[in-house]
Motif scaffolding. Structure first.
Motif, short mmCIF file in Angstrom:
data_model
loop_
_atom_site.label_atom_id
_atom_site.label_comp_id
_atom_site.label_asym_id
_atom_site.label_seq_id
_atom_site.Cartn_x
_atom_site.Cartn_y
_atom_site.Cartn_z
N THR A 107 -2.13 16.43 -7.03
CA THR A 107 -2.15 15.10 -6.43
C THR A 107 -1.96 14.02 -7.48
O THR A 107 -1.23 13.04 -7.27
N LEU A 108 -2.61 14.20 -8.63
CA LEU A 108 -2.50 13.20 -9.70
C LEU A 108 -1.07 13.12 -10.23
O LEU A 108 -0.59 12.02 -10.57
N ALA A 109 -0.36 14.24 -10.27
CA ALA A 109 1.03 14.22 -10.74
C ALA A 109 1.91 13.38 -9.80
O ALA A 109 2.77 12.62 -10.25
N VAL A 110 1.68 13.49 -8.49
CA VAL A 110 2.45 12.70 -7.54
C VAL A 110 2.09 11.22 -7.68
O VAL A 110 2.96 10.34 -7.63
N VAL A 111 0.82 10.93 -7.88
CA VAL A 111 0.39 9.54 -8.04
C VAL A 111 1.03 8.92 -9.28
O VAL A 111 1.48 7.77 -9.26
N GLU A 112 1.10 9.66 -10.37
CA GLU A 112 1.72 9.14 -11.59
C GLU A 112 3.20 8.86 -11.38
O GLU A 112 3.75 7.89 -11.93
N ARG A 113 3.85 9.68 -10.56
CA ARG A 113 5.27 9.42 -10.27
C ARG A 113 5.42 8.12 -9.48
O ARG A 113 6.33 7.33 -9.75
N VAL A 114 4.53 7.89 -8.51
CA VAL A 114 4.60 6.66 -7.74
C VAL A 114 4.29 5.46 -8.63
O VAL A 114 4.94 4.40 -8.54
N GLU A 115 3.31 5.59 -9.52
CA GLU A 115 2.98 4.50 -10.43
C GLU A 115 4.17 4.15 -11.33
O GLU A 115 4.46 2.96 -11.56
N GLY A 149 8.31 0.08 -12.56
CA GLY A 149 9.70 -0.18 -12.94
C GLY A 149 10.32 -1.35 -12.22
O GLY A 149 11.44 -1.77 -12.55
N ILE A 150 9.61 -1.92 -11.24
CA ILE A 150 10.10 -3.09 -10.51
C ILE A 150 9.59 -4.34 -11.21
O ILE A 150 8.37 -4.48 -11.43
N PRO A 151 10.45 -5.27 -11.58
CA PRO A 151 9.99 -6.44 -12.36
C PRO A 151 8.97 -7.29 -11.64
O PRO A 151 8.13 -7.93 -12.28
N GLU A 152 9.01 -7.34 -10.32
CA GLU A 152 8.09 -8.21 -9.58
C GLU A 152 6.69 -7.64 -9.43
O GLU A 152 5.79 -8.33 -8.94
N VAL A 153 6.47 -6.40 -9.87
CA VAL A 153 5.14 -5.78 -9.74
C VAL A 153 4.25 -6.25 -10.87
O VAL A 153 4.63 -6.18 -12.05
N ASP A 154 3.04 -6.68 -10.53
CA ASP A 154 2.08 -7.15 -11.53
C ASP A 154 1.25 -6.00 -12.07
O ASP A 154 1.20 -5.75 -13.28
N TYR A 155 0.57 -5.26 -11.21
CA TYR A 155 -0.21 -4.10 -11.63
C TYR A 155 -0.40 -3.18 -10.44
O TYR A 155 -0.17 -3.55 -9.29
N VAL A 156 -0.86 -1.94 -10.73
CA VAL A 156 -1.05 -0.91 -9.71
C VAL A 156 -2.46 -0.35 -9.85
O VAL A 156 -2.89 -0.02 -10.96
N THR A 157 -3.16 -0.23 -8.73
CA THR A 157 -4.48 0.38 -8.69
C THR A 157 -4.40 1.67 -7.88
O THR A 157 -3.89 1.65 -6.75
N SER A 158 -4.91 2.77 -8.44
CA SER A 158 -4.79 4.08 -7.80
C SER A 158 -6.16 4.69 -7.58
O SER A 158 -7.06 4.54 -8.41
N ILE A 159 -6.30 5.39 -6.46
CA ILE A 159 -7.51 6.14 -6.13
C ILE A 159 -7.08 7.53 -5.73
O ILE A 159 -6.31 7.70 -4.78
N VAL A 160 -7.58 8.54 -6.43
CA VAL A 160 -7.25 9.93 -6.14
C VAL A 160 -8.46 10.59 -5.50
O VAL A 160 -9.58 10.48 -6.00
N GLY A 161 -8.22 11.31 -4.41
CA GLY A 161 -9.29 11.99 -3.71
C GLY A 161 -9.78 11.27 -2.48
O GLY A 161 -10.66 11.77 -1.76
N ARG A 162 -9.23 10.11 -2.18
CA ARG A 162 -9.69 9.36 -1.02
C ARG A 162 -8.60 8.40 -0.56
O ARG A 162 -7.84 7.87 -1.35
N GLN A 210 0.84 -1.20 0.00
CA GLN A 210 0.00 0.00 0.00
C GLN A 210 0.87 1.25 0.00
O GLN A 210 1.93 1.28 0.66
N VAL A 211 0.42 2.27 -0.72
CA VAL A 211 1.10 3.57 -0.75
C VAL A 211 0.05 4.64 -0.51
O VAL A 211 -0.93 4.75 -1.27
N ASP A 212 0.22 5.42 0.55
CA ASP A 212 -0.68 6.54 0.85
C ASP A 212 0.04 7.85 0.53
O ASP A 212 1.19 8.06 0.93
N VAL A 213 -0.65 8.71 -0.20
CA VAL A 213 -0.10 10.01 -0.61
C VAL A 213 -0.94 11.10 0.03
O VAL A 213 -2.18 11.10 -0.11
N THR A 214 -0.29 12.04 0.72
CA THR A 214 -0.98 13.15 1.37
C THR A 214 -0.24 14.44 1.04
O THR A 214 0.96 14.55 1.31
#
Length: 636
Positions: free
Chosen positions: A135-143, A148-161, A121-125
């Protein structure tokens, strides 16, 4: 091999106290090594050994008072006590030294075992009032960093909550965002063993904690943003360490929670410390003057209703067109709402044709309040939380935290309580202790019924502390914390380790009943029973190996169970072959002395009664005499 063991056992029986003290030293030494690993210095690590020095001197003085050659025995006993205390001090120093190399205490405990959930989990404040675009620009940087990590399958993001994180209501607003990073399945040991099967090549080999650390490094520091990376907990949402601070006075809860947060920041291994309630956006606070409101026949509710219309608006009026109805919202303009001077002149009501202005019945202040209000039992509550770095566990860290908070003044009327798995551990540890004691009592009852003796069960149960030593050593060697699954294994050990001692003691009693001396019976029993003892122990150890090495995916949950049983059975078996026979001789002597003492007391009582019966009228039956050689019909 059996003959060699018989010779070693013969030496041990002739030097039984040496064998007993070696067994006791192993148990106490491991415990002192664990204690020393928690101490801040070598001096503190060896301090507990002083207790054993004083106790050894007292025992040496007591033992030397009996028998002959008291001076010689006293010197020997004092020397033995000094050697034992010195060895225990060395164990504490070794524990402190090993903890320094490891960078953490040798023994750690927690309530719930750590398993790989495959989710990070990654929380952005961001700062209050930040736009969704920022906020969306920071989320895109985290995504981008996560993908970029080979072991990551997919990322789900929620902006505003953000999710609640175990602190009640979740955070909502343009400055909040949360991401869920799903990892690929982890390659298990069984996948490597089954080389003849085709396996998915995309299976990851690195641990979730390692990937989590790499993600934190890839994200780095983002100006104006607070980014928290943590593993999805297996004990529910929220931080690894959680402390709820409550107070009846709302003004005391937040300062006290900030003190707790400072304590968390000072603990080793705790990162990403925060509060469940944070400062929100700047706002205008209207503080009513209840006396002036009463003078104008107004209530706080009436004043609040007017202000709600001014800012939120009123939708009583409707606009209808082509069969559709639309709300008409009436409120103050944006420019007017931002000017405090204009708000002062807002009329609340009219009295005798004269307007009653807001400034006449209330004060208006610019403030920054908390973004969320929580209550429990009618008290204001703020939760301080923190996350643990890999290698640290909640139980050990929580023990340090409790020790500090007990000596910290959080303010008058402020109480604190741990949440999460530390709370569950404190709630359940009493029941766990009762289960442990009941297991020991039940085993004792069964053994007492088996041997028809209340001392022999103590001989069997001496194997239980030895098993605990082996369990602790196994956990320290493998680096696994002691958790609820490990506690289940400890209860299992209470019943398992007794089988070896039962085989030895029961066969020794059988041989003694056939006429062998105690020494010969123990030697023959050890030689004969050594093979079945080793065979049954080896079978159990091999059966536990798949659990201990975590063959399948997710099997690390059960791994402590196998590790504890293997360690406890291994060391207990080795010590049982020597300690139990030596303990048998001691308890047998004790049983003989107690029996002899009871027979002597019984004999004196019977002799005294016989003497009373020989007196005239002593038996109350007339003559009170007995003819020489006559045997009484009954002795009561």
């Amino acid at each position: 091999f059996a003959d060699g063991y018989k010779s070693a056992l013969d030496w041990g029986l002739r030097h039984r106290w040496w064998v007993i003290w070696i067994g006791v030293g192993a148990l106490v030494g491991v415990i002192l090594a664990i204690v020393g690993s928690f101490m801040p210095s070598y001096i503190d690590a060896i301090t507990p050994a002083r207790v054993f020095l004083v106790l050894g001197i007292a025992i040496a003085l007591g033992v030397s008072l009996f028998g002959s050659n008291r001076a010689r025995r006293l010197r020997a006993n004092l020397a033995g006590a000094a050697v034992f205390a010195f060895a225990m001090a060395g164990a504490g120093a070794i524990g402190h030294f090993l903890a320094g190399i490891k960078g953490a205490p040798l023994f750690q405990f927690t309530f719930f075992p750590n398993v790989e959930s495959g989710l990070i989990q990654v929380d952005v404040t961001l700062a209050p009032g930040s736009s969704l675009d920022r906020t969306l620009a920071v989320v895109e940087r985290v995504e981008e960093a996560a993908m970029g990590i080979p072991e990551v399958d997919y990322v789900t993001s929620i902006v505003g909550r953000q999710s609640s994180g175990g602190f009640g209501v979740g955070n909502t607003g343009s400055q909040y965002a949360s991401l869920s990073v799903s990892l690929k399945p982890k390659r298990a040991l069984l996948d490597t063993i089954e080389f003849w099967k085709a396996h998915d090549e995309s299976l990851r080999t690195r641990k979730q904690t390692t990937i989590q650390t790499e993600l934190m490094q890839r994200i780095g520091k983002v100006p104006g943003a607070e980014i928290v990376v943590y593993g999805q907990g297996n004990f529910g949402p929220g931080g690894d360490i959680q402390v709820a601070v409550r107070s009846l006075d709302p003004a005391n809860a937040l300062p006290a929670a900030e003190k707790v947060a400072e304590v968390l920041r000072g603990l080793e291994g705790v990162v990403n410390v925060g509060l469940s309630s944070k400062p929100g956006k700047p706002e205008l606070s209207v503080i009513p003057d209840r006396t002036k409101l009463a003078d104008n026949d107004l209530s706080v509710a009436q004043m609040g209703a007017v202000l709600r219309v001014l800012y939120e608006g009123n939708t009583d009026a409707k606009y209808r067109e082509a069969g559709r109805e639309y709300d008409i919202r009436i409120n103050l303009s944006d420019d007017t709402r931002k000017q405090v001077s204009e708000l002062d002149n807002v009329p609340i009501t009219f009295r005798q044709g004269r307007p009653v202005l807001l400034s006449e019945v209330a004060q208006i202040q610019r403030t920054v309040k908390q973004d969320k209000v929580e209550r429990l039992d009618r008290q204001r509550q703020v939760t301080a939380y923190g996350y643990l770095l890999p290698g640290y566990v909640a139980g050990s860290t929580g023990a340090q935290l409790r020790e500090i908070l007990r000596n910290t003044d959080l303010g008058e009327g402020v109480v604190w309580q741990e949440l999460g798995q530390n709370q569950a551990q404190q709630n359940e540890q009493g029941h766990m202790a009762v289960a442990f004691l009941l297991a020991i009592i039940f085993v004792f009852m069964v053994l007492a019924a088996l041997f028809d003796n209340i001392l022999y069960p103590f001989i069997i149960q001496l194997a239980q502390p030895q098993a605990m030593v082996g369990a602790l050593l196994a956990l320290m060697i493998t680096g696994k914390p002691f958790d609820i699954v490990g506690f289940i294994a400890v209860i299992m050990l209470i019943g398992l380790v007794g089988k070896n001692a039962i085989l030895l003691v029961d066969f020794a009693n059988t041989l003694r009943a056939r006429g062998l001396s105690r020494h010969e019976a123990l030697l023959e029993s050890g030689r004969t029973r050594m093979r079945p003892i080793l065979m049954t122990t080896l079978a159990l150890i091999l059966a536990m190996m798949p659990l201990a090495v975590s063959l399948g995916r997710g099997s690390e949950f059960r791994s402590p169970l196998g590790v504890i049983i293997i360690g406890g059975m291994s060391l207990s078996t080795l010590l049982t072959l020597f300690v139990i026979p030596c303990s048998y001789t001691i308890f047998d002597d004790l049983s003989r002395h107690i029996g002899g003492g009871m027979r002597a007391v019984t004999g004196r009582l019977l002799k005294q009664r016989d003497g009373d019966d020989e007196r005239p009228g002593g038996d109350g039956k007339g003559e009170g005499t007995q003819k020489p050689g006559e045997v009484p019909d009954r002795v009561e």
